[in-house]
Design an enzyme around this catalytic site. Structure first.
Site, PDB file in Angstrom:
ATOM      1  N   TYR A 146       0.681  -1.133   0.039  1.00  0.00           N
ATOM      2  CA  TYR A 146       0.004  -0.014  -0.203  1.00  0.00           C
ATOM      3  C   TYR A 146       1.048   1.325  -0.021  1.00  0.00           C
ATOM      4  O   TYR A 146       1.665   1.436   0.709  1.00  0.00           O
ATOM      5  CB  TYR A 146      -0.838  -0.015   1.154  1.00  0.00           C
ATOM      6  CG  TYR A 146      -1.893   1.070   1.456  1.00  0.00           C
ATOM      7  CD1 TYR A 146      -2.889   1.305   0.397  1.00  0.00           C
ATOM      8  CD2 TYR A 146      -1.549   2.215   2.411  1.00  0.00           C
ATOM      9  CE1 TYR A 146      -3.765   2.431   0.611  1.00  0.00           C
ATOM     10  CE2 TYR A 146      -2.587   3.382   2.357  1.00  0.00           C
ATOM     11  CZ  TYR A 146      -3.544   3.506   1.578  1.00  0.00           C
ATOM     12  OH  TYR A 146      -4.463   4.635   1.623  1.00  0.00           O
ATOM     13  N   ASP A 241       9.329   2.927   0.304  1.00  0.00           N
ATOM     14  CA  ASP A 241       8.137   3.627   0.924  1.00  0.00           C
ATOM     15  C   ASP A 241       8.309   3.484   2.472  1.00  0.00           C
ATOM     16  O   ASP A 241       7.860   2.234   3.001  1.00  0.00           O
ATOM     17  CB  ASP A 241       6.743   3.188   0.311  1.00  0.00           C
ATOM     18  CG  ASP A 241       5.644   4.040   1.063  1.00  0.00           C
ATOM     19  OD1 ASP A 241       5.905   4.561   1.939  1.00  0.00           O
ATOM     20  OD2 ASP A 241       4.336   3.654   0.358  1.00  0.00           O
ATOM     21  N   LYS A 269       3.622   9.027   9.011  1.00  0.00           N
ATOM     22  CA  LYS A 269       3.295   8.331  10.236  1.00  0.00           C
ATOM     23  C   LYS A 269       4.038   8.859  11.288  1.00  0.00           C
ATOM     24  O   LYS A 269       4.032   9.954  11.795  1.00  0.00           O
ATOM     25  CB  LYS A 269       3.069   6.902  10.186  1.00  0.00           C
ATOM     26  CG  LYS A 269       2.038   6.488   9.344  1.00  0.00           C
ATOM     27  CD  LYS A 269       1.655   5.113   9.030  1.00  0.00           C
ATOM     28  CE  LYS A 269       0.466   5.019   8.306  1.00  0.00           C
ATOM     29  NZ  LYS A 269       0.535   4.234   7.069  1.00  0.00           N
TER      30      LYS A 269
HETATM   31  C1  LIG Z   1      -0.002   4.815   5.656  1.00  0.00           C
HETATM   32  C2  LIG Z   1       0.734   4.364   4.602  1.00  0.00           C
HETATM   33  C3  LIG Z   1       0.780   5.444   3.348  1.00  0.00           C
HETATM   34  C4  LIG Z   1      -0.290   6.273   3.304  1.00  0.00           C
HETATM   35  O1  LIG Z   1      -0.061   7.378   4.259  1.00  0.00           O
HETATM   36  P1  LIG Z   1      -1.428   8.419   4.506  1.00  0.00           P
HETATM   37  O2  LIG Z   1      -0.657   9.188   5.370  1.00  0.00           O
HETATM   38  O3  LIG Z   1      -2.237   7.547   5.017  1.00  0.00           O
HETATM   39  O4  LIG Z   1      -1.682   9.063   3.343  1.00  0.00           O
HETATM   40  C5  LIG Z   1       1.664   5.175   2.415  1.00  0.00           C
HETATM   41  N1  LIG Z   1       2.435   4.090   2.391  1.00  0.00           N
HETATM   42  C6  LIG Z   1       2.654   3.306   3.416  1.00  0.00           C
HETATM   43  C7  LIG Z   1       3.700   2.179   3.519  1.00  0.00           C
HETATM   44  C8  LIG Z   1       1.796   3.308   4.445  1.00  0.00           C
HETATM   45  O5  LIG Z   1       1.934   2.415   5.558  1.00  0.00           O
END
Ligand SMILES: *Cc1c(COP(=O)(O)O)cnc(C)c1O
Length: 431
Positions: A146, A241, A269
């Protein structure tokens, strides 16, 4: 069993004004059933709901709360900024330099960094930058990873991981879907095949170096290094990511843990300490293409705003001062071993995956190494398990395919309570 009368009332009302009653889908409890719990107050490792029930929290706002909710140093820093600085200027502020410099020091791949407001913004911007830099259109991602809700990422692999994607969601155009290729996590051959079939057309490979959005799936030894090698050979921008695993599995993220350096890194995060913050950064040569220095456009009215940066900066400083990582590892091992004992006692062969303080108990006996093995998990059993834990005052992610996060403020007593609750919940899940 806790009374949740007020949560039920609020959810009914919310559904009239907010799609599905929530501002982010997984909060709606759709995959476990029942009513989402409305929280009223957070404190350390605990949350109290609107009916007065208290829960031990293993979601931690979906990752940010590595230091728990309302850490006194973060709260004090926020109060200071609010009283003495302000909430926003739309001009440069000194704090932006401070956090950028600190990030470049902590995260191995960073030479320059741009602050944004969410993980989604970070990944969208990083991919645009990779496309601008390489002059190529296609990207490779991994099935089950994701990267936020940007159009390019909402593509699944169809029946095979090597086929061209079809949109996961209405509203994503066919053209966008065609430019996203899906590979299989932990399978370098699947990546090489896509690269060879699309020679000279792949701008970026984006990956969660610890996959945390299909439950938890660690990259197997050598996999990330092989990706690095392939990207270097083919002129492809490698993007880690680290929105979830950054500052979580190690201060310098998965890239420092595994010793593999990507070209670009996306963060979120923990970097916001509970406020909305994201960032992307990497090699100077690539980052110099970002506007206004370069020609790849990227902007944000509230990007780098003082309140959000204060929470992020203070979080990073505490992580540096206190180095909680050995303690997090110790605590996560206690949970892992406790759950493992419980499974054994009950004659269950379910799999646990863990990297540092992110872990997942999969309701399957199949080793989980990628998306297709993850989905062998029995989500019905997980739903029963989740609700039994909730009834016992333990709040875990309302989905099988999410991580359990341990924070620096979980005590050994909390962990013991959790292991007991896990036993009871496993019994319920098997009924
Ligand atoms: C949570 C998450 C996102 C998205 O971040 P948001 O602040 O919810 O837009 C992207 N990549 C990873 C790996 C994530 O865990």
């Amino acid at each position: 069993m806790p009374q949740i009368t007020k949560s039920v009332e609020l959810f009914e009302k919310a559904k009239k004004f907010i799609p599905g009653g929530v501002n982010s889908p997984v909060r709606a409890f759709k995959s476990v059933g029942g009513t989402p719990i409305y929280m009223a107050k957070g404190s350390g490792a605990y949350m109290t709901d609107v009916d007065g029930n208290t829960y031990l929290d293993y979601v931690g706002s979906w990752g940010p709360f590595i230091l728990g909710s309302m850490h006194p140093r973060i709260t004090a820093a926020l109060e200071y900024t609010l009283k003495n600085i302000g909430t926003s200027f739309g001009t440069p502020i000194e704090m932006e330099i401070e956090i950028a410099e600190l990030l470049c020091k902590i995260v191995p791949s960073l030479e320059m960094v741009r602050m944004v407001n969410s993980g989604t913004e970070a990944t969208m911007s990083a991919v645009r930058l990779a496309r601008g830099y390489t002059g190529r259109d296609k990207i490779i991602k991994f099935e089950g990873c994701y990267h936020g809700h940007g159009d390019s990422f909402l593509i699944k692999a169809g029946s095979g991981a090597l086929t061209l994607g079809a949109p996961d969601s209405p509203g994503v155009t066919k053209g966008t879907a065609m430019d996203t290729l899906n590979a299989t996590y932990n399978d370098i051959e699947s990546v090489k095949l896509l690269v060879n079939e699309n020679k000279g057309q792949v701008a970026a490979i984006i990956i969660e170096p610890v996959a945390g959005n299909t439950g938890v799936i660690p990259a197997q030894p050598g996999f990330l290094a092989a990706l690095r090698e392939l990207c270097t050979a083919e002129g492809i921008v490698l993007i880690f990511d680290e929105v979830m695993c950054g500052f979580r599995v190690a201060l310098g993220g998965a890239q420092s843990l595994y010793g593999v350096t990507p070209d670009l890194t996306t963060m979120g995060k923990i970097i916001g300490g509970g406020l909305p913050v994201g960032a992307f950064g990497g090699k100077r040569e690539i980052m110099e293409r970002v506007a206004p220095l370069g020609d790849v456009y990227q902007a944000g009215t509230l990007s780098g705003n003082p309140l959000a940066l204060t929470a992020g900066l203070e979080t990073l400083k505490i992580l540096i001062d206190e180095d909680p990582y050995p303690e997090l590892e110790r605590k996560a091992k206690i949970i892992e071993a406790g759950f493992s004992d419980n499974l054994k006692k009950l004659g269950l062969n379910y799999v646990q995956n863990r990297v540092g303080s992110m872990s997942c108990l999969f309701f399957t006996g199949t080793p989980v190494v990628n998306y297709s093995t993850a989905i062998t998990a029995n989500v019905k059993k997980h739903g029963k398990y989740f609700h039994s834990l909730l009834d016992q005052g333990i709040y875990t992610a309302p989905s099988q395919f999410e991580a359990m996060f341990i924070s620096a403020v979980h005590t050994d007593e909390d962990l013991e309570k959790t292991i007991k609750a896990n036993y009871n919940a496993l019994v319920v899940s098997e009924k």
